[in-house]
Design a protein around this motif. Structure first.
Motif, PDB file in Angstrom:
ATOM      1  N   LYS E 157     -21.838 -22.208   4.952  1.00 21.63           N
ATOM      2  CA  LYS E 157     -22.616 -21.365   4.049  1.00 21.63           C
ATOM      3  C   LYS E 157     -23.228 -20.145   4.754  1.00 21.63           C
ATOM      4  CE  LYS E 157     -24.248 -25.035   0.922  1.00 21.63           C
ATOM      5  NZ  LYS E 157     -25.438 -25.645   0.280  1.00 21.63           N
ATOM      6  N   ALA E 158     -23.379 -19.070   3.994  1.00 22.62           N
ATOM      7  CA  ALA E 158     -24.119 -17.896   4.484  1.00 22.62           C
ATOM      8  C   ALA E 158     -25.263 -17.672   3.508  1.00 22.62           C
ATOM      9  CB  ALA E 158     -23.219 -16.669   4.534  1.00 22.62           C
ATOM     10  N   SER E 159     -26.468 -17.593   4.042  1.00 20.28           N
ATOM     11  CA  SER E 159     -27.604 -17.414   3.140  1.00 20.28           C
ATOM     12  C   SER E 159     -28.464 -16.249   3.612  1.00 20.28           C
ATOM     13  CB  SER E 159     -28.450 -18.688   3.070  1.00 20.28           C
ATOM     14  OG  SER E 159     -29.052 -18.907   4.325  1.00 20.28           O
ATOM     15  N   GLY E 160     -29.317 -15.796   2.736  1.00 15.12           N
ATOM     16  CA  GLY E 160     -30.187 -14.694   3.124  1.00 15.12           C
ATOM     17  C   GLY E 160     -31.229 -14.423   2.064  1.00 15.12           C
ATOM     18  N   VAL E 161     -32.202 -13.608   2.466  1.00 16.68           N
ATOM     19  CA  VAL E 161     -33.215 -13.137   1.537  1.00 16.68           C
ATOM     20  C   VAL E 161     -33.000 -11.638   1.424  1.00 16.68           C
ATOM     21  CG1 VAL E 161     -35.686 -12.689   1.257  1.00 16.68           C
ATOM     22  CG2 VAL E 161     -34.894 -14.937   2.025  1.00 16.68           C
TER      23      VAL E 161
END
Lengths: 210, 210, 210, 210, 210, 210
Positions: E157-161
């Motif tokens: 997974k790649a996550s971010g804000v």
């Protein structure tokens, strides 16, 4: 193809609620005005005609041979919050626009087509006069708040479109401000250095009292 | 009369130093630009011609039958800090203005004279299309940042003046952004859902690589 | 106690570089001005005296029995970027402040001490006159860009402090704008409706030509 | 002369509708406030008294020998949208204004008349103290958001007018923030490094709990 | 100690009325929106929970393996008037964020934890592509209004804000704007240079008509 | 196909000069700062790395068990003119962030991952305390200019990202402002109501003099 249909559903659901209000804020002119303009009309009531102003043609000239048609936030609500508005001006041969100022708006004149010439000018706060005779295809900037004037200096009609740096510019016409109200004549005289006879004459002309 | 002469001297001395710079800030375009525009040209070097733009006539149409002439802060320095600029557009019969957006500027189209019609439209972020065929004397507002387009839908030339809510608007033309650079074709395909053959064809047309 | 000393070192090192420039932007008035004011003086060269204006006392009255002392961004650089400035005014008995406008600044008058009265007023763009005689402890707001005036209507001196909503307000004095320059007399006449004799008389008085 | 009467009619009809609202936006304080101030009072209900604040005289000093009288948008609605407000301060001999900050307003102190001296100072975010003893005719700028203080350091009363760069400035008084509420004493202690006994003593004094 | 108790009473009475409204303007989202946001909720109805957003965790991924959770002024009213908002994004392995633009908001991506990589890029108005593969601890700025895209280019997974420079950013997704509405296919073709077959295929996919 | 190639040439020539500067204004941090930020770096010298901040990982904790890493306009020039910046914070178990304020910036805390809890709070100008213990996925808004604090109230590390509503926020730490400089102890005592012994103790601790 299923995935893309789901994407569509996903994105549409994400962005559909109130979203048009994000892209624009068409004025609800029936609501009260604030120092930053009108509240936004509900997007569901906005149509393409809110973005179109179709009355931007001049009526017949007035007794002075000029006509003036504003397109501002009150008759063209898509301008709400944008900080500018327009007007169309047409001067018959010989017409004059009297000395005036826009207390909180820059004005830009875009000279229209035709052989006539429009001479305009403004006076800075150090009393320098910048004046120019415009021909078709000329644009002229009048800085905010300064006294300025214009007149048709050529043959035939002179027309143009003006941009104001305000959604609803105000206009302070010098003679109306001095002579078209109940300001005491003695105050006019001592604050303008005009002779009493001159003040009396123009008070009469512009229907002022005092 | 002496007193008034003294008043004059008093007031002039009070207001003469640097005062023109207070009324306006004509761009010194040779100096570096900042996020709020250019530094002010020294008032002593400002002349009336700084407030006049005299080149606002279209050149010959390009191969697509339209011409575009900007009047922005870089060629009309009196616009510095005012937050708007202009362009003149003239479309020969049949001409099309391709899909594009102005990333940080509202656009207002003022339809010019003549029998031709200009059909224009924009698409909101909830994918609603607002489109209108303009005739002489119509004004149309295109909200900031949205994709829009236009074409001459009538007989003869269609011309107009556009106002942009930026002293130097940028233009993002869709096809040039997607196909006119080195953006990897596989990225174009997966982020736009276009077929590889279509991307390849337009990359060739717009001289893109990748 | 070691930990706290370390905290101190940590925080000081974090916040010391350039930090004063964050809290304020004292004008470097020798650098060029921009549409948003002057560049910031280097914090290392800022002293407490940059925040103090000590010359805010009136000199002797001029021939008209009033004195005017500005404290603006050019002689009080701590005002840079704050959007306001001050002036001290003192009117001898009978003195008049001529009709004028500040093209881009609201003015607020704070009536000073003493038995004298100051009568002031402004005229709106719909030609309504708002006038008031102020006594000690009164504040009066003059909206941006409108023509206004004042005079000492009591016995003895009338003094006050004025706030302007601009770091360096400009002043357009009506008579100087109309009669104190080379604006052609025929233009003055037709744009103001003044008689030629009146224009000639005031052109002579205010040393205008044309 | 007929033409001028027509001009008058023309111009007046053009500019009369809602026009006062263009020149100013006097607060309708009974309506709800927004992040940019109050809605505008209907121009037809605005009178000259809306532009005058007549209560700007200090009441008797409090137990600390100083009085404070604000003139802000809530009691002087002409200040709506202008971004500044005023207060009158009078300190009896020996009075102190406790350490405090205005979270979103610059303050400017204009020292009043009289032999007394007012010593004031602020502390920057890199912990530099700028302090000055003001005498009549001095102006002092306190940058936005910084801790500052003052005290009468001379003989007799010290008075002044203060300008705030906010239509309704807030005041965060250090001791009230730390000790005049229910913030847990253990939190006060560990976040301020004050001793428990000191916190307890001042919590009692300022009627805080916790 | 009496004096300090009086001080307390004095100061509290001075600052208690409406004062919370000075420190913040929490949105009253049930009231109508304006071009500068929502009116302020009455301070007496504001609680600590108005300042906390507790739902900032992603739901399950959609069919494209990414989830998107906004925290904007409509579901987090403390953001009213602040000019920014947030979103949390999580892309499963292989997920793509389609080509889109935010018409009036800068976007900043803060790459989250984990071994995956997020490749993102934007295209300027002179058609230059700026693209970067981000890893944990990287921040990337996407200027206002420009076309941009992203995809998970790593394993897992790649996550971010993301931060948006708008309290309620709008999103114009290219394919939905072109193919997800009733814009006439012939207009799409001539303004985008796409082949009729390609337009027809994507109109079908995105459920557009025309 | 010739026409389209001409279009390309036409459009590219129109938009290529200086155009990148229109889309963004990356700070030229070597040039002098102004009240509205830095001048723009020449677009020809801007690369993708100007838009990426890659150092946003915390160093080892300080003696207080927390680390603080700013990403602001001075080390991340793409933030120039955008009005916000970031910081990464990591608190070891038991760590405290001392009472402080940001004189001109709102702060937003985004609580990071992990089992630890971060307790934070702010105090309004009417002395109300708003405090909350955040867990992963919570966002908390601290209004501009108010005193606030935080501490790790759970087990293990507490981390988070903070957004500031300023490109370069300043930090006024209460104890350093009061005790870490040469402010006279007697002034500290009378303006804060602290005992002389307490002031002396903290002056020693924070290395203040006076």
């Amino acid at each position: 193809m299923t995935p893309i249909i789901f994407l569509l559903a996903f994105l549409v659901s994400t962005i559909n609620s109130h979203v048009a209000a994000i892209d624009f804020c068409v004025a609800d002119v029936k609501a009260g005005v604030t120092s930053v303009g009108y509240p936004c009309k509900s997007p569901s009531k906005v149509t393409v005609d809110d973005f179109v102003f179709s009355n931007f043609t001049n009526g017949p000239p007035n007794q002075f041979n000029f006509s003036f048609t504003p397109a501002d936030v009150e008759n063209f609500p898509a301008l709400n919050g944008l900080g500018f508005s327009f007007a169309k001006v047409e001067l018959e041969e010989g017409a004059t626009v009297p000395m005036h100022a826009h207390p909180d708006a820059t004005e830009v004149v875009i000279a229209g087509s035709g052989p006539a010439k429009y001479t305009t000018g403004f006076i800075t706060s150090d009393n320098v006069v910048y004046t120019k005779t415009l021909t078709e295809g000329d644009i002229f900037v009048i800085p905010k708040g300064l006294l300025h004037f214009g007149f048709n200096s050529g043959k035939g009609k002179a027309s143009g479109v003006t941009l104001f740096g305000s959604g609803k510019p105000s206009i302070q016409v010098l003679d109306l401000a001095l002579f078209g109200n109940n300001l005491d004549s003695s105050i006019v005289e001592k604050t303008t250095f005009l002779d009493a006879a001159q003040v009396k004459k123009l008070k009469a002309l512009f229907k002022g009292s005092g």
